[in-house]
Design a protein around this motif. Structure first.
Motif, PDB file in Angstrom:
ATOM      1  N   HIS A  77       0.416  -0.823  -0.030  1.00 62.08           N
ATOM      2  CA  HIS A  77       0.034  -0.193   0.143  1.00 62.08           C
ATOM      3  C   HIS A  77       0.726   1.393   0.663  1.00 62.08           C
ATOM      4  CE1 HIS A  77      -3.613   2.448   0.650  1.00 62.08           C
ATOM      5  NE2 HIS A  77      -3.034   3.027   1.589  1.00 62.08           N
ATOM      6  N   ARG A  78       1.904   1.243   0.472  1.00 56.96           N
ATOM      7  CA  ARG A  78       2.573   2.804   0.683  1.00 56.96           C
ATOM      8  C   ARG A  78       3.238   2.509  -0.637  1.00 56.96           C
ATOM      9  NH1 ARG A  78       2.826   4.468   5.891  1.00 56.96           N
ATOM     10  NH2 ARG A  78       3.042   2.459   7.920  1.00 56.96           N
ATOM     11  N   GLU A  79       4.102   1.444  -1.463  1.00 58.92           N
ATOM     12  CA  GLU A  79       4.583   1.521  -2.011  1.00 58.92           C
ATOM     13  C   GLU A  79       3.861   2.874  -3.627  1.00 58.92           C
ATOM     14  OE1 GLU A  79       5.685  -2.539  -3.859  1.00 58.92           O
ATOM     15  OE2 GLU A  79       7.439  -2.107  -1.987  1.00 58.92           O
ATOM     16  N   ASP A  80       2.169   1.860  -3.207  1.00 60.87           N
ATOM     17  CA  ASP A  80       1.006   2.855  -4.787  1.00 60.87           C
ATOM     18  C   ASP A  80       0.471   3.661  -3.990  1.00 60.87           C
ATOM     19  OD1 ASP A  80       1.413   0.487  -6.170  1.00 60.87           O
ATOM     20  OD2 ASP A  80      -0.043  -0.760  -4.654  1.00 60.87           O
ATOM     21  N   HIS A  81       1.186   4.461  -2.967  1.00 65.20           N
ATOM     22  CA  HIS A  81       0.202   5.293  -2.141  1.00 65.20           C
ATOM     23  C   HIS A  81       1.652   6.843  -1.474  1.00 65.20           C
ATOM     24  CE1 HIS A  81      -3.314   2.620  -2.242  1.00 65.20           C
ATOM     25  NE2 HIS A  81      -4.332   3.752  -3.209  1.00 65.20           N
ATOM     26  N   ASN A  82       2.690   6.589  -2.015  1.00 63.25           N
ATOM     27  CA  ASN A  82       3.629   7.928  -2.074  1.00 63.25           C
ATOM     28  C   ASN A  82       4.238   7.246  -0.136  1.00 63.25           C
ATOM     29  OD1 ASN A  82       3.304   8.870  -4.845  1.00 63.25           O
ATOM     30  ND2 ASN A  82       1.402  10.469  -3.751  1.00 63.25           N
ATOM     31  N   GLY A  83       4.544   6.342  -0.122  1.00 59.84           N
ATOM     32  CA  GLY A  83       5.293   6.144   1.158  1.00 59.84           C
ATOM     33  C   GLY A  83       4.049   6.612   2.423  1.00 59.84           C
ATOM     34  N   THR A  84       2.195   6.207   2.078  1.00 57.76           N
ATOM     35  CA  THR A  84       1.382   6.623   3.297  1.00 57.76           C
ATOM     36  C   THR A  84       0.403   5.254   2.791  1.00 57.76           C
ATOM     37  OG1 THR A  84       0.259   7.839   1.683  1.00 57.76           O
ATOM     38  CG2 THR A  84       1.906   8.962   2.828  1.00 57.76           C
ATOM     39  N   ASP A  85       0.405   5.271   4.167  1.00 57.89           N
ATOM     40  CA  ASP A  85      -0.927   3.901   4.672  1.00 57.89           C
ATOM     41  C   ASP A  85      -1.374   4.913   6.346  1.00 57.89           C
ATOM     42  OD1 ASP A  85      -2.337   1.565   5.324  1.00 57.89           O
ATOM     43  OD2 ASP A  85      -0.789   0.294   5.377  1.00 57.89           O
ATOM     44  N   ALA A  86      -2.645   5.073   6.167  1.00 59.56           N
ATOM     45  CA  ALA A  86      -3.347   6.001   7.407  1.00 59.56           C
ATOM     46  C   ALA A  86      -3.679   4.806   7.859  1.00 59.56           C
ATOM     47  CB  ALA A  86      -4.484   6.648   6.984  1.00 59.56           C
ATOM     48  N   LEU A  87      -4.081   3.435   7.688  1.00 54.53           N
ATOM     49  CA  LEU A  87      -5.036   2.481   8.067  1.00 54.53           C
ATOM     50  C   LEU A  87      -3.621   1.444   8.716  1.00 54.53           C
ATOM     51  CD1 LEU A  87      -6.845   0.138   9.082  1.00 54.53           C
ATOM     52  CD2 LEU A  87      -5.906  -1.139   7.039  1.00 54.53           C
ATOM     53  N   ALA A  88      -2.440   1.660   8.683  1.00 52.25           N
ATOM     54  CA  ALA A  88      -1.327   0.556   9.241  1.00 52.25           C
ATOM     55  C   ALA A  88      -0.927   1.566  10.431  1.00 52.25           C
ATOM     56  CB  ALA A  88      -0.271   0.606   8.245  1.00 52.25           C
ATOM     57  N   ASP A  89      -1.416   2.930  10.069  1.00 50.54           N
ATOM     58  CA  ASP A  89      -0.390   3.790  11.029  1.00 50.54           C
ATOM     59  C   ASP A  89      -1.787   3.869  12.748  1.00 50.54           C
ATOM     60  OD1 ASP A  89       1.538   5.008   9.277  1.00 50.54           O
ATOM     61  OD2 ASP A  89       0.579   6.664   8.847  1.00 50.54           O
ATOM     62  N   ARG A  90      -3.068   3.887  12.299  1.00 49.26           N
ATOM     63  CA  ARG A  90      -3.776   3.938  13.417  1.00 49.26           C
ATOM     64  C   ARG A  90      -3.272   2.610  14.090  1.00 49.26           C
ATOM     65  NH1 ARG A  90      -8.230   6.871  13.783  1.00 49.26           N
ATOM     66  NH2 ARG A  90      -7.247   8.828  12.930  1.00 49.26           N
ATOM     67  N   LEU A  91      -3.415   1.058  13.082  1.00 41.75           N
ATOM     68  CA  LEU A  91      -2.892  -0.106  13.629  1.00 41.75           C
ATOM     69  C   LEU A  91      -2.424   0.032  14.805  1.00 41.75           C
ATOM     70  CD1 LEU A  91      -4.369  -2.195  10.898  1.00 41.75           C
ATOM     71  CD2 LEU A  91      -5.627  -1.561  13.277  1.00 41.75           C
ATOM     72  N   ILE A  92      -1.222   0.841  14.438  1.00 38.58           N
ATOM     73  CA  ILE A  92      -0.051   0.122  15.033  1.00 38.58           C
ATOM     74  C   ILE A  92       0.175   1.354  16.104  1.00 38.58           C
ATOM     75  CG2 ILE A  92       2.748   0.907  15.340  1.00 38.58           C
ATOM     76  CD1 ILE A  92       2.681  -0.310  11.285  1.00 38.58           C
ATOM     77  N   ALA A  93      -0.798   2.007  16.176  1.00 38.99           N
ATOM     78  CA  ALA A  93      -0.215   3.555  17.399  1.00 38.99           C
ATOM     79  C   ALA A  93      -1.068   2.332  17.612  1.00 38.99           C
ATOM     80  CB  ALA A  93      -0.701   4.377  16.277  1.00 38.99           C
ATOM     81  N   GLN A  94      -2.098   1.655  17.875  1.00 35.75           N
ATOM     82  CA  GLN A  94      -3.411   1.320  19.019  1.00 35.75           C
ATOM     83  C   GLN A  94      -2.921  -0.345  18.955  1.00 35.75           C
ATOM     84  OE1 GLN A  94      -5.423   2.704  20.285  1.00 35.75           O
ATOM     85  NE2 GLN A  94      -5.511   5.047  19.141  1.00 35.75           N
ATOM     86  N   ARG A  95      -1.644  -0.384  18.949  1.00 40.20           N
ATOM     87  CA  ARG A  95      -1.396  -2.296  19.125  1.00 40.20           C
ATOM     88  C   ARG A  95      -1.233  -2.601  19.311  1.00 40.20           C
ATOM     89  NH1 ARG A  95       3.085   0.786  18.179  1.00 40.20           N
ATOM     90  NH2 ARG A  95       4.702   1.632  20.472  1.00 40.20           N
ATOM     91  N   ASN A  96      -1.401  -2.125  21.243  1.00 37.14           N
ATOM     92  CA  ASN A  96      -1.816  -2.439  22.431  1.00 37.14           C
ATOM     93  C   ASN A  96      -3.256  -3.188  22.079  1.00 37.14           C
ATOM     94  OD1 ASN A  96       0.630  -2.980  23.099  1.00 37.14           O
ATOM     95  ND2 ASN A  96       1.067  -1.191  23.462  1.00 37.14           N
ATOM     96  N   LYS A  97      -4.364  -2.926  21.891  1.00 33.31           N
ATOM     97  CA  LYS A  97      -5.417  -3.067  21.336  1.00 33.31           C
ATOM     98  C   LYS A  97      -6.290  -4.392  21.122  1.00 33.31           C
ATOM     99  CE  LYS A  97      -7.072   1.404  23.765  1.00 33.31           C
ATOM    100  NZ  LYS A  97      -7.565   1.338  25.107  1.00 33.31           N
ATOM    101  N   PHE A  98      -5.355  -5.075  20.456  1.00 31.17           N
ATOM    102  CA  PHE A  98      -5.489  -6.156  19.907  1.00 31.17           C
ATOM    103  C   PHE A  98      -4.277  -7.140  20.206  1.00 31.17           C
ATOM    104  CE2 PHE A  98      -6.755  -2.677  17.080  1.00 31.17           C
ATOM    105  CZ  PHE A  98      -8.332  -2.580  17.474  1.00 31.17           C
ATOM    106  N   ARG A  99      -5.167  -8.232  19.924  1.00 31.52           N
ATOM    107  CA  ARG A  99      -3.765  -9.667  20.035  1.00 31.52           C
ATOM    108  C   ARG A  99      -4.128 -10.101  18.368  1.00 31.52           C
ATOM    109  NH1 ARG A  99      -7.654 -12.388  24.005  1.00 31.52           N
ATOM    110  NH2 ARG A  99      -8.348 -13.263  22.359  1.00 31.52           N
TER     111      ARG A  99
END
Length: 714
Positions: free
Chosen positions: A334-356
């Motif tokens: 996704h980052r390769e196709d969107h100029n290095g951005t991935d808002a979904l991954a950024d949010r998931l990684i920021a909230q990573r401890n909310k999930f297993r």
């Protein structure tokens, strides 16, 4: 509990001698006998005793079953029921389950032996399904009661039931009505006989009257205790599943081997990646090997940051945690196709401890044989010598290791021993790939994988794959290629309708398919009105069946219309409406589910081999099992082992696992636990056999979850 005797010493002694029961010394009433922790199930082949036996099996509670329909069965006499061990009277069974209050011929010596045994050792009896009659403490239904169908009825746990064996329930006990064309529940609703010592535990409104009739109750008479059940059921029906725990706790006095919990876990596959969308015009999924139209282009479904926030809010409200099975390449691509951005991954990684988090391989490839997609369905490609071409060990290992490293770099809280391969690939897939990729076990070993997800609809039991043990997962019929409800219904219609109706014809080719539709569902309403209630009932059935296996859906189902949530809400909200706060849903991660299943299998093997002996003398429970065996038990709160508290609190009791160390385990019950003593038997009345009870077709043969139904195998 000692009871006042109403017979002379001479009469009692004569009765005990005649039946061959151990009388003990003169002070027999003060002796604490040995009560073996085993249940006697006397079956007539009916569904109700089979259901109770199934509950005991699932919990790991030992029992001996006698089939009354077999001519070679043992005779139930005093010697079969009791004897003496080391000079102490022994009751060989802690409880007796009968098909009804008296399934034997009039004047039966076997029933007389059971009566005397129950009186002597204070052994409770469960009447699995009996006619309402004075011999069971109830008036005949013709006297202001009711006999007939109670499909769809709302029964209630009484105040006594909540204070007693059914205290884990919130109150309502709904009876299923899955198919209006099929009778599913039949009951006798009646009130206690005047003067009878009968306590209703579960009752329901008597149709056409302002009074209520008992469905489950305790009848005390002639020095005996019976749990009287006046409705018929099978092991799959929700009403039985709700009451099964209480039936077992009542008959064992809350002291038994085995344990039962209500489990629910949800794996969300393909996180960070995208799932290709079902094409409603082509009736296939562009991007899949069986969608061969050269002009069809994949249409990806992928979560957004808002979907992540919604998942977190939902989890907080439900006190529940998702297990996210992730593919790191989804974000990299996704980052390769969107100029290095991935808002979904950024949010998931920021909230990573909310999930297993679970390793789902880096790019989700098929890891079995090399697929030949020139034909539909695909086949395994072969080498020049005709042997199967397999995805290599290095390719599989790289997929596992690269995804693990990607997750570690991004700080995901991983359990490195957990793995779910894409489509459970690498393991056998019938009919195309009848064996595992031999390189899978090697790659699993290379990466120290201990738990490997498998598809429960293909392989419901655990097995070894190299050093790993499989964890079977229930597929939900919420499709991976649907982000919108209309897409889900359209695909559902295509799969499960006839060719004449524009469907796949799978039901015509395989009449055993249980999901067949008589007509296509309305794409605007079919999801909420048919599919959601159906999937909720199936999943809740697993929860109520002491089944820890996880369910799995896909990230697409948390995106767009978020179609997974109505099903999940139905399960958790439905559960909360049925159970008390002391009986929460148990939400385990994959490795703990695997360990639970593995312990259960070892425990069942030890029981089947006859390697476990357990008994109670007074307030002491002794369990003898092979060294290293994990022993499971349910005991009153306050039970200790070596001075330390036993088990964890659940459903008003303490239950759990404890390991045998070679010497017999000793567990000390709290002072509040009643202590059985040997009582002189009182002569009980020889009751007449119960009249024939009606068993509708929907109990003798399981009714699916509706006229149009699904199972976990789809």
């Amino acid at each position: 509990m000692k009871r006042t005797l109403r017979t002379t010493v001479l009469t009692v002694g004569a009765l005990i001698a005649a039946l061959g029961l151990p009388a003990g010394p003169a002070q027999a009433d003060d002796i604490a006998p040995r009560i073996d922790l085993r249940v006697l199930v006397v079956s007539d082949g009916g569904p109700s005793t089979d259901a109770i036996a199934a509950e005991l099996t699932a919990a790991g509670t030992p029992y001996t079953e006698i089939d009354l329909t077999r001519s070679d069965r043992p005779v139930i006499d005093a010697g079969f029921l009791a004897d003496t061990v080391d000079g102490r009277p022994r009751a060989r069974f802690q409880a007796v389950v009968l098909p009804n209050d008296n399934p034997f011929p009039a004047g039966s010596a076997e029933m007389a032996a059971l009566v005397a045994y129950e009186q002597t050792y204070e052994i409770p009896q469960v009447d699995a399904y009996t006619y309402a009659r004075p011999e069971a403490g109830l008036q005949y239904p013709v006297y202001g009661g009711y006999s007939g169908s109670i499909d769809g009825a709302q029964a209630q746990v009484t105040t006594a039931g909540k204070a007693g064996p059914f205290g884990y329930l919130d109150g309502t006990v709904p009876f299923e009505d899955n198919d209006p064309a099929v009778g599913e529940s039949y009951a006798y609703l009646s009130r206690p006989v005047a003067g009878a010592d009968f306590t209703p535990y579960v009752d329901a409104a008597i149709p056409g009257r302002s009074t209520r009739g008992a469905l489950v109750g305790e009848y005390r008479h002639d020095g005996r205790r019976e749990l009287v059940v006046t409705f018929v059921y099978n092991q799959y029906q929700q009403q039985f599943r709700l009451l099964a725990r209480g039936i077992v706790e009542w008959m064992t006095g809350g002291v038994h081997l085995g344990a039962s919990r209500n489990y629910f876990a949800v794996h969300v596959d393909d996180v960070f990646a995208a799932d290709d969308r079902w094409n409603t015009q082509l009736n296939c999924t562009p991007g899949d090997v069986d969608c061969t139209d050269p002009n069809a282009q994949p249409d990806p479904i992928r979560m957004t940051p808002d979907d992540v926030d919604h998942a977190i809010t939902w989890q907080d409200q439900k006190n529940f945690t998702f297990d996210f099975a992730y593919n790191g390449a989804g974000s990299v691509d996704h980052r390769e196709d969107h100029n290095g951005t991935d808002a979904l991954a950024d949010r998931l990684i920021a909230q990573r401890n909310k999930f297993r988090w679970i390793n789902h391989t880096y790019s989700h490839p098929f890891l079995g044989c090399v697929q030949d997609t020139a034909v539909v369905p695909w086949t395994c490609a072969t080498n020049a010598d005709g042997s199967t071409r397999w995805v290599s060990r290095n390719e599989i290992s790289d997929e596992i290791a690269t995804n693990r490293v990607w997750g570690q770099i991004n700080g995901l809280p991983l359990e490195n021993g957990e793995l779910v391969t894409g489509e459970h690939s690498g393991m056998k897939v019938l009919p195309q790939q009848p064996e595992d990729n031999p390189n899978l076990a090697l790659a699993v070993d290379d990466n120290d994988i201990t738990w490997l997800g498998s598809d429960n609809s293909r392989e419901p039991t655990q097995r070894r794959v190299g050093p790993a043990t499989t964890v079977p997962r229930h597929p939900m019929n919420v499709f991976y290629n649907a982000g919108r409800a209309a897409e889900q219904v359209d695909e559902y219609n295509w799969i499960y309708t006839s060719r004449a109706q524009g469907g796949s014809g799978i039901c015509e080719d395989n009449p055993a398919t249980t999901t067949c539709l008589t007509a296509p569902l309305d794409t605007a309403t079919g999801y909420d009105q048919v599919i959601v209630p159906l999937e909720k009932r199936i999943a809740l059935g697993h929860v109520l069946a002491n089944d820890p296996r996880p369910h799995f859906i896909h990230q697409s189902n948390l995106a767009e219309d978020r179609i997974a949530y109505p099903v999940l809400d139905g399960v958790l909200d439905g559960y909360a409406a049925l159970f008390a706060d002391n009986t929460p849903v148990v939400n385990l991660r994959m490795k703990d589910i695997g360990a639970e299943l593995l312990r259960r299998a070892a425990w069942q093997a030890a029981l089947q081999a006859g390697d476990v002996t357990a008994y109670r003398i007074g307030s002491t429970v002794t369990v003898d099992a092979p060294d290293g065996t994990a022993v499971t038990a349910t005991l009153p709160t306050g039970t200790t082992r070596g001075g330390a508290a036993f088990g964890e609190a659940y459903a008003g009791a303490a239950s759990g696992w404890t390991t045998a160390t070679g010497a017999p385990l000793t567990l000390t019950l709290p002072s509040s636990a009643a202590t059985p003593t040997v009582s002189a038997a009182e002569p009980g009345e020889a009751t007449k056999p119960a009249p024939d009870t009606r068993v509708p077709a929907g109990v003798s043969e399981r009714v699916p979850y509706g006229a149009d139904t699904s199972t976990e195998d789809d």
